[in-house]
Design a protein around this motif. Structure first.
Motif, PDB file in Angstrom:
ATOM      1  N   VAL A   1      20.211  14.484  31.365  1.00 51.71           N
ATOM      2  CA  VAL A   1      21.208  13.839  30.520  1.00 51.71           C
ATOM      3  C   VAL A   1      22.438  13.463  31.348  1.00 51.71           C
ATOM      4  N   ALA A   2      22.877  14.364  32.223  1.00 49.84           N
ATOM      5  CA  ALA A   2      24.041  14.071  33.068  1.00 49.84           C
ATOM      6  C   ALA A   2      23.769  12.892  33.998  1.00 49.84           C
ATOM      7  N   LEU A   3      22.563  12.811  34.514  1.00 55.70           N
ATOM      8  CA  LEU A   3      22.210  11.696  35.386  1.00 55.70           C
ATOM      9  C   LEU A   3      22.301  10.378  34.629  1.00 55.70           C
ATOM     10  N   SER A   4      21.782  10.349  33.414  1.00 60.30           N
ATOM     11  CA  SER A   4      21.824   9.103  32.648  1.00 60.30           C
ATOM     12  C   SER A   4      23.244   8.777  32.187  1.00 60.30           C
ATOM     13  N   ILE A   5      24.044   9.780  31.877  1.00 62.76           N
ATOM     14  CA  ILE A   5      25.441   9.538  31.501  1.00 62.76           C
ATOM     15  C   ILE A   5      26.218   9.011  32.706  1.00 62.76           C
ATOM     16  N   GLY A   6      26.009   9.622  33.846  1.00 60.73           N
ATOM     17  CA  GLY A   6      26.743   9.249  35.047  1.00 60.73           C
ATOM     18  C   GLY A   6      26.441   7.856  35.560  1.00 60.73           C
ATOM     19  N   LEU A   7      25.342   7.265  35.139  1.00 62.69           N
ATOM     20  CA  LEU A   7      24.996   5.919  35.588  1.00 62.69           C
ATOM     21  C   LEU A   7      25.951   4.866  35.047  1.00 62.69           C
ATOM     22  N   ASN A   8      26.620   5.185  33.951  1.00 59.65           N
ATOM     23  CA  ASN A   8      27.495   4.199  33.334  1.00 59.65           C
ATOM     24  C   ASN A   8      28.845   4.169  34.031  1.00 59.65           C
ATOM     25  N   CYS A   9      29.295   2.991  34.386  1.00 63.30           N
ATOM     26  CA  CYS A   9      30.552   2.818  35.106  1.00 63.30           C
ATOM     27  C   CYS A   9      31.771   3.130  34.238  1.00 63.30           C
ATOM     28  N   ARG A  10      31.606   3.113  32.916  1.00 59.94           N
ATOM     29  CA  ARG A  10      32.742   3.377  32.025  1.00 59.94           C
ATOM     30  C   ARG A  10      33.071   4.863  31.900  1.00 59.94           C
ATOM     31  N   ILE A  11      32.170   5.712  32.347  1.00 62.70           N
ATOM     32  CA  ILE A  11      32.402   7.153  32.262  1.00 62.70           C
ATOM     33  C   ILE A  11      33.315   7.557  33.420  1.00 62.70           C
ATOM     34  N   LYS A  12      34.456   8.107  33.081  1.00 61.43           N
ATOM     35  CA  LYS A  12      35.448   8.520  34.081  1.00 61.43           C
ATOM     36  C   LYS A  12      35.202   9.964  34.517  1.00 61.43           C
ATOM     37  N   ILE A  13      35.876  10.383  35.558  1.00 58.31           N
ATOM     38  CA  ILE A  13      35.721  11.738  36.089  1.00 58.31           C
ATOM     39  C   ILE A  13      36.046  12.784  35.031  1.00 58.31           C
ATOM     40  N   ILE A  14      37.093  12.564  34.244  1.00 62.12           N
ATOM     41  CA  ILE A  14      37.471  13.541  33.227  1.00 62.12           C
ATOM     42  C   ILE A  14      36.364  13.701  32.185  1.00 62.12           C
ATOM     43  N   ASN A  15      35.695  12.591  31.833  1.00 59.59           N
ATOM     44  CA  ASN A  15      34.577  12.668  30.890  1.00 59.59           C
ATOM     45  C   ASN A  15      33.429  13.469  31.492  1.00 59.59           C
ATOM     46  N   LYS A  16      33.174  13.261  32.771  1.00 59.00           N
ATOM     47  CA  LYS A  16      32.116  14.006  33.454  1.00 59.00           C
ATOM     48  C   LYS A  16      32.435  15.491  33.489  1.00 59.00           C
ATOM     49  N   ILE A  17      33.701  15.816  33.711  1.00 56.63           N
ATOM     50  CA  ILE A  17      34.101  17.224  33.719  1.00 56.63           C
ATOM     51  C   ILE A  17      33.889  17.848  32.351  1.00 56.63           C
ATOM     52  N   TYR A  18      34.243  17.121  31.287  1.00 52.96           N
ATOM     53  CA  TYR A  18      34.032  17.643  29.934  1.00 52.96           C
ATOM     54  C   TYR A  18      32.544  17.869  29.654  1.00 52.96           C
ATOM     55  N   PHE A  19      31.697  16.917  30.045  1.00 56.86           N
ATOM     56  CA  PHE A  19      30.259  17.103  29.859  1.00 56.86           C
ATOM     57  C   PHE A  19      29.753  18.283  30.688  1.00 56.86           C
ATOM     58  N   LEU A  20      30.201  18.368  31.914  1.00 59.11           N
ATOM     59  CA  LEU A  20      29.799  19.450  32.809  1.00 59.11           C
ATOM     60  C   LEU A  20      30.135  20.808  32.197  1.00 59.11           C
ATOM     61  N   LEU A  21      31.357  20.961  31.735  1.00 54.47           N
ATOM     62  CA  LEU A  21      31.778  22.225  31.134  1.00 54.47           C
ATOM     63  C   LEU A  21      31.051  22.501  29.819  1.00 54.47           C
ATOM     64  N   SER A  22      30.841  21.461  29.027  1.00 54.88           N
ATOM     65  CA  SER A  22      30.141  21.622  27.759  1.00 54.88           C
ATOM     66  C   SER A  22      28.703  22.092  27.982  1.00 54.88           C
ATOM     67  N   PHE A  23      27.996  21.435  28.899  1.00 48.13           N
ATOM     68  CA  PHE A  23      26.614  21.809  29.163  1.00 48.13           C
ATOM     69  C   PHE A  23      26.523  23.250  29.661  1.00 48.13           C
ATOM     70  N   ALA A  24      27.380  23.609  30.605  1.00 43.62           N
ATOM     71  CA  ALA A  24      27.349  24.967  31.163  1.00 43.62           C
ATOM     72  C   ALA A  24      27.720  26.004  30.103  1.00 43.62           C
TER      73      ALA A  24
END
Length: 184
Positions: A20-43
């Protein structure tokens, strides 16, 4: 339960979050802060569900083993379909930037940790070791999700992937959701 056993369980549980993170990260509109939120949420949800499942024990194992995979898979597949739909409509308001998605996807990729907790981790018995094992599962998920976002950063440098990220990510999520529902 040995460290190797816990590590293998942690890797297996983290693979859904990785995809899921790989597919989310492919989008250019996803910023670093969004990735951090997903990362923390998943963990966090991997840790929480592994702990709750293990603490609750094996009482419900007979009745709920297939339900979490179906529910989690359906949610991931629906998000994939919504990503494809957003890509077709060219909407500016992006689905994955909605703060609710951190929780929804975090829960959906972690539901299988509840069952693993019910079955494998509940045999541990000692609450301290159980907490350590659950934290380790969350840590492995955090690391694998981080790696997925790094890989996706390099992949979205390819113009074709960035241009069709909604479709590619959506298709990956639909396939992952179907896998979670039918081949778990």
């Amino acid at each position: 339960m040995t460290f190797l056993s816990i590590f293998i369980i942690a890797l297996a549980l983290s693979l859904d979050a990785f995809g899921v993170a790989l597919s989310i990260g492919l989008n250019c509109r996803i910023k670093i802060i969004n990735k951090i939120y997903f990362l923390l949420s998943f963990a966090f949800f991997q840790f929480l569900f592994a702990f709750i499942g293990a603490y609750s024990g094996t009482i419900f194992n007979k009745y709920v083993t297939c339900i979490p995979s179906i529910v989690g898979g359906a949610i991931v597949a629906m998000v994939g379909v919504m990503m494809i739909k957003n890509g077709m409509e060219g909407k500016e308001g992006y689905l994955l930037l909605n703060p609710k998605m951190y929780v929804i996807l975090g829960i959906s990729v972690s539901i299988d940790a509840l069952i693993v907790g019910f079955t494998a981790l509940s045999a541990i018995g000692n609450i301290i070791i159980l907490m350590e094992s659950s934290l380790f599962i969350g840590l492995v998920t955090l690391i694998l999700t981080f790696i997925a976002f790094i890989i996706s950063k390099f992949l979205h440098r390819i113009e074709f992937i960035c241009k069709y990220a909604d479709y590619i990510g959506g298709i990956i999520l639909v396939i992952l959701g179907l896998k979670m529902m039918f081949w778990t």
